[in-house]
Motif scaffolding. Sequence first.
Motif, mmCIF file in Angstrom:
data_model
loop_
_atom_site.group_PDB
_atom_site.id
_atom_site.type_symbol
_atom_site.label_atom_id
_atom_site.label_comp_id
_atom_site.label_asym_id
_atom_site.label_seq_id
_atom_site.Cartn_x
_atom_site.Cartn_y
_atom_site.Cartn_z
ATOM 1 N N LEU A 115 -0.795 5.733 -4.461
ATOM 2 C CA LEU A 115 -1.561 4.643 -3.877
ATOM 3 C C LEU A 115 -0.633 3.508 -3.480
ATOM 4 O O LEU A 115 -0.734 2.954 -2.384
ATOM 5 C CB LEU A 115 -2.612 4.144 -4.877
ATOM 6 N N ARG A 116 0.277 3.147 -4.376
ATOM 7 C CA ARG A 116 1.210 2.060 -4.092
ATOM 8 C C ARG A 116 2.095 2.411 -2.895
ATOM 9 O O ARG A 116 2.377 1.575 -2.045
ATOM 10 C CB ARG A 116 2.071 1.788 -5.329
ATOM 11 N N HIS A 117 2.513 3.679 -2.833
ATOM 12 C CA HIS A 117 3.357 4.128 -1.717
ATOM 13 C C HIS A 117 2.621 3.980 -0.387
ATOM 14 O O HIS A 117 3.182 3.495 0.597
ATOM 15 C CB HIS A 117 3.765 5.584 -1.948
ATOM 16 N N HIS A 118 1.352 4.394 -0.352
ATOM 17 C CA HIS A 118 0.558 4.282 0.876
ATOM 18 C C HIS A 118 0.375 2.818 1.285
ATOM 19 O O HIS A 118 0.439 2.482 2.470
ATOM 20 C CB HIS A 118 -0.810 4.937 0.685
ATOM 21 N N LEU A 119 0.131 1.953 0.311
ATOM 22 C CA LEU A 119 -0.045 0.535 0.613
ATOM 23 C C LEU A 119 1.228 -0.060 1.204
ATOM 24 O O LEU A 119 1.180 -0.840 2.169
ATOM 25 C CB LEU A 119 -0.439 -0.228 -0.654
ATOM 26 N N ILE A 120 2.376 0.293 0.633
ATOM 27 C CA ILE A 120 3.651 -0.226 1.146
ATOM 28 C C ILE A 120 3.894 0.280 2.557
ATOM 29 O O ILE A 120 4.321 -0.473 3.444
ATOM 30 C CB ILE A 120 4.799 0.186 0.204
ATOM 31 N N GLU A 121 3.580 1.558 2.802
ATOM 32 C CA GLU A 121 3.757 2.129 4.141
ATOM 33 C C GLU A 121 2.872 1.420 5.168
ATOM 34 O O GLU A 121 3.240 1.334 6.347
ATOM 35 C CB GLU A 121 3.405 3.630 4.125
ATOM 36 N N ASN A 122 1.741 0.913 4.738
ATOM 37 C CA ASN A 122 0.800 0.256 5.650
ATOM 38 C C ASN A 122 0.980 -1.254 5.699
ATOM 39 O O ASN A 122 0.067 -1.993 6.069
ATOM 40 C CB ASN A 122 -0.639 0.600 5.248
#
Length: 633
Positions: free
Chosen positions: A541-548
Amino acid sequence: MGFTPDFLDEIRNRLPVSDVVGRKVRLTRKGREHTGLCPFHNEKTPSFTVNDDKGFYHCFGCGAHGDVINFTLETEGLSFPETVERLAGQAGLQMPENSQYDAKKAKVKKTLYDLMEAVTHWFETQLMAEIGRDARDYIQKRGLTKQTVKTFRLGFSPNNKSALKDAMLARSEFTEEMLIESGMLIKPDDGGDSYDRFRGRIMFPITDRQGRVVAFGGRAMSANAKAKYLNSPETPLFHKGRLLYNLSGARKAAFEKGRLLVAEGYMDVIALAQAGFPEGVAPLGTAVTEDQIREMWRLAPEPMMCFDGDKAGQRAALRVVDRALPLLKPGHSLKFVYMPDGEDPDSFVAGQGARAFDQLLTDAVPLAKVLWNELISDVDFSTPEQRAGLEQKIARVLSEIQDEKIQGYYESDFGKRLKNLFGGDFVPDINLHETEQTPTQKKNQQKSWSDNRYEKGRYPRKNADKGIGNLNKTKIGMSMQFSLLDRERLIILTVLEHPWLLERHEELFATFEFESEELDKVRNEIIRITSRDSNLEKENLRHHLIENGMGQAIEIIFRQGVLTAQNFIGRQSSREDTEETWLHSINLFQLDKLEQDIAAYGSKELNEEDYARLQALKEEHSASLKRLTEVSE
């Protein structure tokens, strides 16, 4: 690839037309507009205008007209999908996936719009039928003309639990599930039959920016109704904190007159329009939000907030000032119009007429003056210590202004006011940029102006745990010591550490009203990501948020929130404890805001609309108190 109207609207909302056009045309600012040589035909004298507030460009020479999407299409030689992709990138928006899910979602929304239009028409027919006689009599007593009723599409919902349901299900294109999703039917938790939400009420359709009906407000005809006014719940079409009543209807008049009137209720807006002031809007039964202020500024640079002249009206004005301070930007502010005691816009124009109301508008008070009057009211500054305290208080309030240029002007203006107030050779020192501050002073500056007002006892805050009974006092103590922003960070942080919470509480998380705009963006992105993959681990989840593009926001949340949250959401805490504490934090936060709204009515002499709103707030408060007790036991 297809694009939903909401996605295209978001691009238009985020990109000022002058920014996009200014890359191709040399623009000169003139008042609220920009002018330049038209790129679509040869001319030597500028006839091409751009208006950011209206969201379009127009050439008086060749007639070219459009928004940012039209301009890019016409000047870049791109296809429509390529144009949208380029502008979405400039606006910081992620392109929607071309999936069956997205297509189905867009189709569902379109069908819901069709349903809401059909419901509106049915309510209109019921008002004109024999069953609507009492409602028509009431409307006539309120002085509304047939044309006004038609313009605002007023209707009536019969006092029958299945009248609307039966009428809509008789049509093959609508289903019971659609009626529930649109908020028009209530589905009991015990699995019983669904029934009409609105019964025995005069109906006020609520439209979006494009004039499409997305929700309703209903005024009860019975004096024994639990709530005099009832609004639609949040739905895929309706987000009450982002819309304004009569937004689409007021748009044209607001542009033409260069002003926007903001009243408190539906009838105020309708009465003003009938009296010759069609540029009126109203929040939807809640305090004015940041999104609504931004929406107001799209229509006029200084919206006029029309409040009652009593103490409750003044408190409402101060809450709006508090909300607007961090949002102020060059050329955009608010003005405040106070009604005489016991009057609202509806009663005032009915009793004293349009000319008298126009005079009230002429006497509108700027935001800066409202703020100054509040800061110095009931303040003793006869000693050096008291003067220093007032300076510190002013500096703390002005620190809420995010725009440095505006903050500087406020410092200069309030410094002059202080000098005039104190007299003599006094030299004020409220410059926030040159004064070296201790860590304690910096911490104090971060406290909001509204918190300062409550601390001083100007508007008493009830204890959130008063009368709760056998609550866990340890948890209350932990939660109450945090600021509102701390609590919001804790709510987000808990979800980031424990995404499994959304398996059971996604709706609660999705509908929670964040005061912080940045945290609201993070929440929306979390919902978007988890709706596609409900089994995400926290690292993913954190990875997706950073990517976005949420990396910086996530970093701030962890840096500023983890120390206060580690005892609540650490790895050693059980799922049960984590869930219990998270729900407790949300309920306590909502309880606190409800008590502030209830206290705002103070000693105000209530009309029937005020009384209905107060009763609804109290009922919601009781429900929140019950939830808080259940979570804490």
